[in-house]
Design an enzyme around this catalytic site. Sequence first.
Site, PDB file in Angstrom:
ATOM      1  N   TYR A 158       0.840  -1.199   0.000  1.00  0.00           N
ATOM      2  CA  TYR A 158       0.000   0.000   0.000  1.00  0.00           C
ATOM      3  C   TYR A 158       0.885   1.264   0.000  1.00  0.00           C
ATOM      4  O   TYR A 158       0.528   2.303  -0.536  1.00  0.00           O
ATOM      5  CB  TYR A 158      -0.972  -0.018   1.190  1.00  0.00           C
ATOM      6  CG  TYR A 158      -2.191   0.846   0.975  1.00  0.00           C
ATOM      7  CD1 TYR A 158      -3.015   0.655  -0.134  1.00  0.00           C
ATOM      8  CD2 TYR A 158      -2.527   1.857   1.876  1.00  0.00           C
ATOM      9  CE1 TYR A 158      -4.140   1.448  -0.325  1.00  0.00           C
ATOM     10  CE2 TYR A 158      -3.650   2.644   1.689  1.00  0.00           C
ATOM     11  CZ  TYR A 158      -4.456   2.430   0.586  1.00  0.00           C
ATOM     12  OH  TYR A 158      -5.569   3.212   0.400  1.00  0.00           O
ATOM     13  N   LYS A 165      -3.257   8.272   2.870  1.00  0.00           N
ATOM     14  CA  LYS A 165      -4.482   8.068   3.673  1.00  0.00           C
ATOM     15  C   LYS A 165      -4.273   8.548   5.110  1.00  0.00           C
ATOM     16  O   LYS A 165      -5.216   9.018   5.755  1.00  0.00           O
ATOM     17  CB  LYS A 165      -4.917   6.594   3.657  1.00  0.00           C
ATOM     18  CG  LYS A 165      -5.420   6.085   2.308  1.00  0.00           C
ATOM     19  CD  LYS A 165      -6.680   6.766   1.820  1.00  0.00           C
ATOM     20  CE  LYS A 165      -7.311   5.992   0.662  1.00  0.00           C
ATOM     21  NZ  LYS A 165      -8.415   6.761   0.022  1.00  0.00           N
TER      22      LYS A 165
HETATM   23  C1  N5H Z   1      -2.699  -3.153  -0.063  1.00  0.00           C
HETATM   24  C2  N5H Z   1      -3.501  -2.951  -1.072  1.00  0.00           C
HETATM   25  C3  N5H Z   1      -3.174  -3.357  -2.470  1.00  0.00           C
HETATM   26  C4  N5H Z   1      -2.077  -2.529  -3.145  1.00  0.00           C
HETATM   27  C5  N5H Z   1      -2.371  -1.078  -3.305  1.00  0.00           C
HETATM   28  C6  N5H Z   1      -3.436  -0.560  -3.941  1.00  0.00           C
HETATM   29  C7  N5H Z   1      -3.736   0.864  -3.921  1.00  0.00           C
HETATM   30  C8  N5H Z   1      -4.833   1.372  -4.454  1.00  0.00           C
HETATM   31  C9  N5H Z   1      -5.213   2.813  -4.380  1.00  0.00           C
HETATM   32  C10 N5H Z   1      -4.877   3.678  -5.580  1.00  0.00           C
HETATM   33  C11 N5H Z   1      -5.740   4.917  -5.498  1.00  0.00           C
HETATM   34  C12 N5H Z   1      -5.080   2.936  -6.888  1.00  0.00           C
HETATM   35  C13 N5H Z   1      -4.570   3.639  -8.122  1.00  0.00           C
HETATM   36  O1  N5H Z   1      -4.289   4.818  -8.132  1.00  0.00           O
HETATM   37  C14 N5H Z   1      -4.433   2.786  -9.357  1.00  0.00           C
HETATM   38  C15 N5H Z   1      -3.829   3.531 -10.552  1.00  0.00           C
HETATM   39  O2  N5H Z   1      -2.418   3.545 -10.473  1.00  0.00           O
HETATM   40  C16 N5H Z   1      -4.201   2.804 -11.859  1.00  0.00           C
HETATM   41  N1  N5H Z   1      -5.647   2.737 -12.041  1.00  0.00           N
HETATM   42  C17 N5H Z   1      -6.329   3.690 -12.682  1.00  0.00           C
HETATM   43  O3  N5H Z   1      -5.817   4.675 -13.185  1.00  0.00           O
HETATM   44  C18 N5H Z   1      -7.822   3.500 -12.744  1.00  0.00           C
HETATM   45  C19 N5H Z   1      -8.208   3.352 -14.200  1.00  0.00           C
HETATM   46  C20 N5H Z   1      -8.488   4.685 -12.057  1.00  0.00           C
HETATM   47  C21 N5H Z   1      -9.964   4.735 -12.233  1.00  0.00           C
HETATM   48  O4  N5H Z   1      -8.221   4.532 -10.685  1.00  0.00           O
HETATM   49  C22 N5H Z   1      -8.047   5.642  -9.933  1.00  0.00           C
HETATM   50  N2  N5H Z   1      -7.798   5.435  -8.651  1.00  0.00           N
HETATM   51  O5  N5H Z   1      -8.123   6.766 -10.411  1.00  0.00           O
HETATM   52  C23 N5H Z   1      -4.801  -2.203  -0.861  1.00  0.00           C
HETATM   53  C24 N5H Z   1      -6.026  -3.030  -1.128  1.00  0.00           C
HETATM   54  C25 N5H Z   1      -6.076  -4.260  -0.246  1.00  0.00           C
HETATM   55  C26 N5H Z   1      -7.294  -2.160  -0.814  1.00  0.00           C
HETATM   56  C27 N5H Z   1      -7.468  -0.990  -1.768  1.00  0.00           C
HETATM   57  C28 N5H Z   1      -7.647  -1.273  -3.216  1.00  0.00           C
HETATM   58  C29 N5H Z   1      -7.439   0.266  -1.231  1.00  0.00           C
HETATM   59  C30 N5H Z   1      -7.648   1.560  -1.955  1.00  0.00           C
HETATM   60  O6  N5H Z   1      -7.184   2.599  -1.456  1.00  0.00           O
HETATM   61  O7  N5H Z   1      -8.299   1.582  -3.020  1.00  0.00           O
END
Ligand code: N5H
Length: 257
Positions: A158, A165
């Site tokens: 994370y 966060k």
């Molecule tokens: C320990 C974990 C798993 C590993 C970490 C995950 C983190 C997720 C959060 C961020 C916000 C995700 C993110 O920014 C993904 C982007 O790099 C790529 N994705 C995108 O661009 C998509 C298309 C767009 C729509 O997404 C965003 N965010 O704009 C954590 C998990 C167990 C729990 C989890 C998934 C937590 C969380 O914060 O969402």
Amino acid sequence: MNNLMSGKNVVVMGVANERSLAWGITKSLHAAGANLIFTYRKERSFQKLSALLFEAEITPLLVVSCDVSDDASIENAFLEIKQKVGKIHGLVHSVAFAEKDELHGEYVDTSREGYLLAQNASAYSLVAVAREAKKIMTDGGSIVTQSYLGAERVVKNYNVMGVAKAALEASVRYLAEDLGKYNIRVNAVSSGPIRTLSAKGVSGFNDILGTIAEKAPLRRNVDQSEVGDATLFLLSSLSRGITGEVLHVDAGYHIMG
Ligand code: N5H
């Protein structure tokens, strides 16, 4: 169906698809009679949102474009909301972003750019949005954001998001103090892991869900409807004595050692 939110105007930021926490929240708010305003960033999300609203037979008051990492975009969005809707009573902040490269390996390797990007999009965005929302929450109101256990503990991979966060949860407390005098409450929901677009491509996500199902007091995972109902509670007058709080909606997992 209940009338908890009838006559209340609520802005929802962060619906990307049907799995989004913000979509679960939308369904709970709609069932409670809220009038809904949506913001989106990507054109793709706008199209998804429009289709979802049509299917669910939800007629929004307004749908506006808003990039939470751009002050001018936020100001424009809230100006449009003010002009077309007038005042608002609630705001749902359900947006976050970090570069994929920063979400594995060691936190010590986080780049300055990656750190600032995650803080900007995921934590400062709440501050910027709260400042604009405050101007049109003239009857008081409630702001709710979405967090995760990685803010409080080290959760593998994370990394930079955990630190973002943590800043988000601290911002909830400082904003709660600032806005309390206007009868605006600020709280967060810290939900257990849920398979959303953000979780896409996370290797070992099934293992993470499995651990929760085994170790959480309720012996199961949570879903978007549970986050939706808890967020509804924090937006509604049922929670009128609560501000600056982080409410865990995680089947109790966070209490376990
Ligand atoms: C320990 C974990 C798993 C590993 C970490 C995950 C983190 C997720 C959060 C961020 C916000 C995700 C993110 O920014 C993904 C982007 O790099 C790529 N994705 C995108 O661009 C998509 C298309 C767009 C729509 O997404 C965003 N965010 O704009 C954590 C998990 C167990 C729990 C989890 C998934 C937590 C969380 O914060 O969402």
